[in-house]
Design a protein around this motif. Structure first.
Motif, PDB file in Angstrom:
ATOM      1  N   GLU A 175      -1.136  -2.691   7.596  1.00 25.74           N
ATOM      2  CA  GLU A 175      -1.297  -1.269   7.315  1.00 25.74           C
ATOM      3  C   GLU A 175      -1.013  -0.390   8.526  1.00 25.74           C
ATOM      4  O   GLU A 175      -0.690   0.797   8.380  1.00 25.74           O
TER       5      GLU A 175
ATOM      6  N   ARG B 121       0.616  -4.930   2.714  1.00 30.04           N
ATOM      7  CA  ARG B 121      -0.814  -5.165   2.881  1.00 30.04           C
ATOM      8  C   ARG B 121      -1.037  -6.252   3.947  1.00 30.04           C
ATOM      9  O   ARG B 121      -0.390  -7.280   3.958  1.00 30.04           O
TER      10      ARG B 121
ATOM     11  N   GLU C 257      -0.458  -1.760  -6.039  1.00 30.20           N
ATOM     12  CA  GLU C 257       0.074  -2.653  -5.008  1.00 30.20           C
ATOM     13  C   GLU C 257       1.458  -3.186  -5.339  1.00 30.20           C
ATOM     14  O   GLU C 257       1.927  -4.134  -4.712  1.00 30.20           O
TER      15      GLU C 257
ATOM     16  N   ILE D 276       0.863  -1.172   0.000  1.00 30.36           N
ATOM     17  CA  ILE D 276       0.000   0.000   0.000  1.00 30.36           C
ATOM     18  C   ILE D 276       0.907   1.232   0.000  1.00 30.36           C
ATOM     19  O   ILE D 276       1.849   1.315   0.801  1.00 30.36           O
TER      20      ILE D 276
ATOM     21  N   LYS E  41      -3.715   7.483   0.488  1.00 38.38           N
ATOM     22  CA  LYS E  41      -3.469   6.286  -0.305  1.00 38.38           C
ATOM     23  C   LYS E  41      -3.445   6.638  -1.785  1.00 38.38           C
ATOM     24  O   LYS E  41      -4.249   7.448  -2.269  1.00 38.38           O
TER      25      LYS E  41
END
Length: 711
Positions: free
Chosen positions: A213, A210, A191, A180, A187
């Motif tokens: 987080e 991921r 990915e 992330i 964000k």
């Protein structure tokens, strides 16, 4: 042993790790073994990890049951012996054990890169040779997350650069990790692990794996060293209820700031408010918070008189002249707990460890007490001295003192009811002892160990077989004590008696007979004997003896068994045989013998007379005596004596006898002979002459012989 120590861990976010190698490690030696899976683990710094192993051992050694008493994890050896992680200061407040069902899980919170090591599990049983360590153990690697940037080229007209950014970890927490990305706290992108993009001087970049987080990398400036960013000093902080806490961050705006404040991400505070609210404006925090800066670019939030509901995530926000910094990156998570300082007994030594639910400083200092008196020179979280069961020990951390630990006092054993206990009633025994840590209980009956290990021993429907002498023991890591003995005696009414007669078989008059009655009862039963249709007892006692028994003693007898709990009875029948039955048989035999002798005598006389008469006269075939009775004309009835005799023969042969009489006509059937009469007449008045033979003799003697038919 209660192998899972109850600890409140530091506030760790929910980052779990995944294995790199899933082949389980198993070491087995003669039914001893430890199996751990996974064998290699990669975890993100600041998260928590769980390491799990299962173990096995033989059920018995040298005819003794094997029971696990101690379980712990270790990485290092202390004086050539494994050192329990709970006794290592670097892990204070961050380690938890959850053990049971032949498995044990180690949980480490607030992971640090220094936690990277090989972790091994060890268990110790109640047998001298019963201990085992899993080797090799589980290898843990703790990695941080960081952004690496590389400028590829500069922009032509603006202050920017074409650069490559890469999210980097020292090990892979997942087999195929995805990432992330955060740009200026928001964000962005996809990915992938790296991107080539245009970056401006105000841009800050951060990344996270991921699934983790809550543990992103620190934000970095890609183009230049001045960009909008916030970096928190601690991701997790733990504090005691009622105390104060400082939460700090560093920030670096590219342009001058117009406003800045701290806010809390808590639903009840932010509810119905679209934008974050300055904590200084929140009523419940208004008089308990302070915000100050000790240096430029560093802000500190201080919260006093902490409450349990202060546990939340706190973030810092600033607004430059040209824009407003608004980040979706996580801030600092605060966990407020009760002052939970406790002493944990370690299986090594044993030793005591001062444990706190919160580790407040990097170099904690501890104080130890014995029987309330401070032990000088002891500042380590581990107390290593000879522990005596009669003493109690406690520790203090950050002015918060633990409860003392001590061996169990003599247990108190109590019965749910006093006095006599009835069969089928509910009875419970309770064992209680003052001890810290709480003791484990064991029960004994007649010095034999029972399977029940709880504080209560319950008989829902107690039986006589449950009677006995009971006691309990209380045991913890510091010692073991036993209670006084209690006797349980179950009372019940007599069961249906068992009755018998001795001697068995036919009972004859004049003999002696004993009737016996027996019944299972507690207390012992009293026995009373009754004869049918009689209200008054014949006898008392378990045995009833009748001497010189007669026919009047025959009949039904009832035995009644009675105690204070009730009564029960049973009956039997006594038959007496008459002794005179044998005498009658003997008399009949004697009478038969007498009749037989009489018959033989009469026959002998008859043949003698016949022989004598035959010697004085010749037989005249024409003469024949009449079968009917004849009497002389001048002879009266009184002068005539008639004699009859009868004899019965049991033989089948026919042998008719004739004496001066005519032969009776033979029967038409051989099976039965007609009666044959023989008569002799005597004249008492004068001697007879030959011519007088045909006249009736007044002294005639008749003999009758009856012969039964042949069988």
């Amino acid at each position: 042993m209660r192998a899972a120590a109850t600890m409140s861990g530091t506030a760790a976010a929910s980052g779990f790790v995944l294995l790199l190698l899933s082949v389980p490690v198993a070491q087995c030696e003669n039914d001893w073994g430890v199996t751990c899976t996974p064998t290699k683990i990669c975890a993100v710094r600041g998260s928590k990890v769980q390491i799990r192993c299962t173990y096995m051992h033989p059920p018995r050694i040298n005819d003794h049951d094997v029971a696990v008493e101690q379980m712990f994890w270790f990485t290092n050896l202390q004086n050539s012996a494994p050192e329990d992680l709970r006794a290592v200061s670097e892990y204070a407040g961050r380690v938890q054990y959850h053990c049971g069902n032949n498995a044990c899980t180690l949980t480490i919170t607030d992971l640090r890169e220094s936690d990277s090591a090989e972790y091994k599990f060890r268990f110790i049983t109640n047998q001298p040779t019963g201990r085992f360590s899993g080797s090799p153990g589980v290898t843990l690697s703790v990695t941080g997350v960081q952004v690496l940037s590389k400028k590829l080229s500069n922009c032509r007209w603006e202050a920017c650069s074409w650069s490559r950014v890469e999210c980097k970890t020292s090990c892979s927490p997942t087999p195929s990790p995805s990432y992330i990305w955060y740009k200026n706290g928001q964000k962005t992108w996809g990915e992938e692990s790296s991107y080539d993009k245009y970056f401006y001087s105000s841009d800050s970049i951060s990344c996270a794996v991921r699934g983790h987080e809550d543990f992103p990398s620190a934000p970095v400036c890609v183009h230049g060293n001045s960009c909008d960013r916030v970096n928190y000093m601690d991701r997790n902080i733990c504090a005691f209820k009622g105390s104060s806490v400082d939460i700090s961050c560093s920030y670096s705006p590219q342009y001058s700031i117009t406003s800045k404040f701290w806010f809390v991400k808590r639903k009840d505070v932010q509810q119905y408010r679209p934008r974050p609210v300055d904590l200084l404006q929140v009523p419940e925090f208004k008089h308990r918070v302070q915000v100050f800066e000790t240096e430029r670019g560093r802000s500190t939030l201080r919260i006093s008189e902490l409450r349990l509901n202060d546990s939340a995530q706190y973030q810092f926000r600033f607004k430059p002249q040209t824009s407003e910094w608004e980040s979706s990156l996580p801030g600092t998570t605060l966990t407020v707990t009760d002052p939970d300082v406790q002493v944990i007994c370690s299986p090594i030594g044993p030793t005591l460890t001062c444990h706190s639910s919160c580790r407040l400083s990097a170099r904690p200092s501890f104080v130890w007490f014995k029987n309330g008196i401070k032990i000088h020179g002891e500042t380590s979280p581990t107390l290593r001295e000879f522990l005596q069961p009669e003493n109690n020990y406690s520790c203090a951390y950050e002015h918060h003192r633990s409860s003392p630990v001590y061996a169990p006092k003599v247990p108190l054993l109590q019965l749910s009811q006093t006095g006599h206990m009835m069969k089928d009633s509910s009875v419970s025994l309770t064992c209680s002892s003052d001890a810290n840590p709480p003791p484990a209980y064991a029960w004994y009956k007649n010095n034999q160990t029972l399977f029940n290990t709880g504080a209560q021993l319950v008989f829902s429907s107690i039986q006589f077989s449950d009677s006995g002498e009971f006691y309990c023991t209380a045991e913890n890591e510091l010692g073991k004590t036993a209670s006084k003995h209690v006797v349980i005696n179950v009372k019940y009414a007599p069961k249906v008696p068992s009755v018998s007669v001795s001697p068995s078989g036919e009972i004859m008059e004049g003999s002696s007979v004993t009737l016996t009655c027996s019944s299972d009862a507690n207390p012992a039963a009293n026995y009373t004997w009754y004869k049918e249709d009689e209200d008054s007892p014949r006898a008392s006692g378990q045995n009833f003896t009748i001497t010189n028994i007669t026919a009047e003693h025959g009949g039904n007898y009832r035995c009644e068994a009675q105690n204070r709990r009730g009564r029960s009875d049973a009956s039997l029948h006594v038959t007496v045989g008459a002794v005179w039955t044998s005498a009658v048989i003997g008399s009949a035999a004697a009478a038969f013998l007498a009749v037989t002798l009489l018959a033989v005598t009469l026959l002998s006389v008859f043949f003698l007379i016949r022989k004598k008469r035959n010697s004085h006269q010749s037989p005249d075939p024409g003469d024949r005596l009449d079968h009917s009775e004849q009497r002389l004309p001048n002879q009266s009835e009184e002068d005539c004596d008639l004699h009859y005799g009868s004899v019965h023969f049991m033989k089948t042969e026919t042998d008719p006898v004739y004496s001066n009489v005519g032969s009776a006509e033979p029967s038409k059937h051989k099976e039965r002979e007609e009666v044959v009469y023989a008569s002799v007449n005597f004249n008492r008045s004068a001697p007879r002459t030959r011519g007088q033979d045909t006249a009736e003799d007044p002294f005639a003697f008749y003999s009758t012989v009856k012969k039964p038919s042949a069988v």
